[in-house]
Design an enzyme around this catalytic site. Sequence first.
Site, PDB file in Angstrom:
ATOM      1  N   HIS A 132      -0.515  -0.500  -9.461  1.00  0.00           N
ATOM      2  CA  HIS A 132       0.534   0.514  -9.313  1.00  0.00           C
ATOM      3  C   HIS A 132       1.846  -0.223  -9.001  1.00  0.00           C
ATOM      4  CE1 HIS A 132       2.683   3.813  -7.206  1.00  0.00           C
ATOM      5  NE2 HIS A 132       1.836   4.642  -7.788  1.00  0.00           N
ATOM      6  N   ASP A 209      -5.111  -2.474  -2.063  1.00  0.00           N
ATOM      7  CA  ASP A 209      -4.445  -1.184  -2.219  1.00  0.00           C
ATOM      8  C   ASP A 209      -5.558  -0.143  -2.338  1.00  0.00           C
ATOM      9  OD1 ASP A 209      -3.450   1.166  -3.270  1.00  0.00           O
ATOM     10  OD2 ASP A 209      -2.154   0.197  -4.750  1.00  0.00           O
ATOM     11  N   GLN A 212      -6.483   4.953  -3.879  1.00  0.00           N
ATOM     12  CA  GLN A 212      -7.368   5.815  -4.678  1.00  0.00           C
ATOM     13  C   GLN A 212      -8.834   5.644  -4.313  1.00  0.00           C
ATOM     14  OE1 GLN A 212      -6.239   8.083  -6.736  1.00  0.00           O
ATOM     15  NE2 GLN A 212      -4.109   7.450  -6.954  1.00  0.00           N
ATOM     16  N   LYS A 235      -3.624  11.906  -0.603  1.00  0.00           N
ATOM     17  CA  LYS A 235      -4.520  11.959  -1.774  1.00  0.00           C
ATOM     18  C   LYS A 235      -5.934  12.338  -1.343  1.00  0.00           C
ATOM     19  CE  LYS A 235      -1.889   8.232  -3.989  1.00  0.00           C
ATOM     20  NZ  LYS A 235      -1.178   8.918  -5.061  1.00  0.00           N
ATOM     21  N   CYS A 373       3.221   5.360 -12.818  1.00  0.00           N
ATOM     22  CA  CYS A 373       3.695   4.204 -12.019  1.00  0.00           C
ATOM     23  C   CYS A 373       2.872   2.955 -12.304  1.00  0.00           C
ATOM     24  CB  CYS A 373       3.706   4.500 -10.523  1.00  0.00           C
ATOM     25  SG  CYS A 373       4.788   5.851 -10.087  1.00  0.00           S
TER      26      CYS A 373
HETATM   27  N1  PLP Z   1      -1.301   2.597  -5.175  1.00  0.00           N
HETATM   28  C1  PLP Z   1      -1.985   3.437  -5.975  1.00  0.00           C
HETATM   29  C2  PLP Z   1      -3.178   2.933  -6.716  1.00  0.00           C
HETATM   30  C3  PLP Z   1      -1.562   4.755  -6.101  1.00  0.00           C
HETATM   31  O1  PLP Z   1      -2.238   5.587  -6.909  1.00  0.00           O
HETATM   32  C4  PLP Z   1      -0.434   5.199  -5.384  1.00  0.00           C
HETATM   33  C5  PLP Z   1       0.068   6.569  -5.554  1.00  0.00           C
HETATM   34  O2  PLP Z   1      -0.088   7.182  -6.581  1.00  0.00           O
HETATM   35  C6  PLP Z   1       0.220   4.293  -4.550  1.00  0.00           C
HETATM   36  C7  PLP Z   1      -0.242   3.001  -4.475  1.00  0.00           C
HETATM   37  C8  PLP Z   1       1.397   4.708  -3.739  1.00  0.00           C
HETATM   38  O3  PLP Z   1       0.995   5.600  -2.744  1.00  0.00           O
HETATM   39  P1  PLP Z   1       2.074   6.397  -1.890  1.00  0.00           P
HETATM   40  O4  PLP Z   1       2.971   7.080  -2.878  1.00  0.00           O
HETATM   41  O5  PLP Z   1       1.263   7.370  -1.097  1.00  0.00           O
HETATM   42  O6  PLP Z   1       2.797   5.409  -1.055  1.00  0.00           O
END
Ligand code: PLP
Length: 415
Positions: A132, A209, A212, A235, A373
Amino acid sequence: MTAEALVHSVLDSLAVRSDFPALQQTVRGGKRLVYLDNAATSQKPRAVIDAVQKFYERDNGSVHRGVYELSERATAVYEGARKKIARFLNAKDAREIVLLRGTSEAINLVAYTYGRKNVRAGDEILITEMEHHSNIVPWQMLCEATGAVLKVAPITDAGEVDLQAFEKLLSAKTKIVSAVYVSNSLGTVNPIAQMSALAHAAGAVMIVDGAQAAPHFLVDVQAIGADFFAFSPHKMYGPSGIGALYGRYELLDAMPPFLGGGHMISNVTFAKTTYAKPPAKFEAGTPNMEGAAGLAAAIDYVQALGIDAIDAHEQLLLKYATDALAKVAGLRIIGTAARKVGVVSFVLDGVHPHDVGSILDRHGVCVRAGHHCTQPVMERFKVPATTRASFGVYNTMEDVDALVEGLAAVRKVFS
Ligand code: PLP
C-alpha cells in the site's frame, strides 16, 4: 450440506447483519444495501457505536491527568483498550502498544524515529511490490533524508511475493524489511513468519503492515516475528481515527520521540526536556479516548463472534465469489494467490472499473474502483485500476449474487 448451509454453520451472517444499524437502510431508491468495501473501511456494530456514545455520556474527562472520578474513568477506558489490544495481538506487554491514528501513522512513526536513528547512506530498506502507498512513501521519504536505497521484491503473476527474489535482495546492507501481511488490492496472505525469519537472518528489523490481517484471522505478533506491527481498527468494525503500533519494548525504548508536546515528557525546562518511557513517549497531546472505547468494543465484538469462525466464513464467501465471478464473460480476477482473505479484485473487458463501480452502485452494491492506493500493483498487472469486492462478517452469498447480477447489468449497458 449446501454451500449456503455451510456458510450459516460457521457464522450466522444474517443475525450478524442485524447488529449493524447502517446495513438496515436502503439506498438508491429502495435498493438493499450490499456493502462490499470492507477492505477500505467496515461498518460499525451497535456495540461499538454504544461504547463511543457511553464514553461521551458518562466517562469523558481529562485522560491521564485528573484527580477526579471522570478523569480516572477516562484513563481506565483508554488504558484498558491498550491492554485489550496487547492481548488481541499477543504482545508480551501493554507498554508495547502505542495508540495513534492508524496504520499510516504507525509506519510513518517507525520510519521517522527508528529509521532516522538507525539508517545511514548506502543502507537498504526492502519492501515488496504489493505494498500500500502507506508502506512505500514513508520509506521513500526516509531514503531521501538519509541517502538509503529502497529495494523492492517482485511479485508473481498470481500476486504472491517471489520469495527467492526476496531472499536474494537481503544482505548485510538491509536494515529494515517492511511488508504487508495481507494485500488490500490482491487479497494475498504473505508467508510473513518466513519473511521475518529471513529478514532477521540478514540482521534487519521486520515491520509488518497488518491493516488487512487483524480483521480476518488470528494475529500473533510474537509468532510471526514482527518487530513492529501496524493496525487500523476501522477496518475491523471499530472507529476511525484510532489505531495502534506494536513495537518490541527494547526497540521502542531506544527510539527518539515522534511528536513533541504534553504527556510525552518526563521533565521540561527551557534548558532541556527529558522524555517519558514508551508508550507515552510516542503519544503527545490529548488522544482519541472515545475511539479507544469503541476499539475495545470492536475487539470484544470480533472475539465474541470468534476470529476462527470469521476466517472460515470469509473463506467460504471468497470461494463462492471466485467461482461465481469466474463464470462472468470477459472478467479477469487480479490476484489468484493460493492463500487469500475475502478480497476479489477484477477487471471486465472493455469497461473501465469506475463505470463498473458506478453501475453497481445503482443496484445498491458498494465496491471500490481504482488503484486502491497500490499503483505499483496496477502497473505490475498492466491495468489502470480494478474493481474490488471485499467481504466482512455481515456479508452473505446473497450479497455475492447481487454483485454478479449487477455485473450482468453492466454488461447490458456496454454491449
Ligand atoms: N496498509 C494497507 C494494506 C491498507 O489496506 C491500508 C488502508 O487501506 C493502509 C495500510 C492504511 O491504513 P489507514 O488508512 O488506516 O492508515
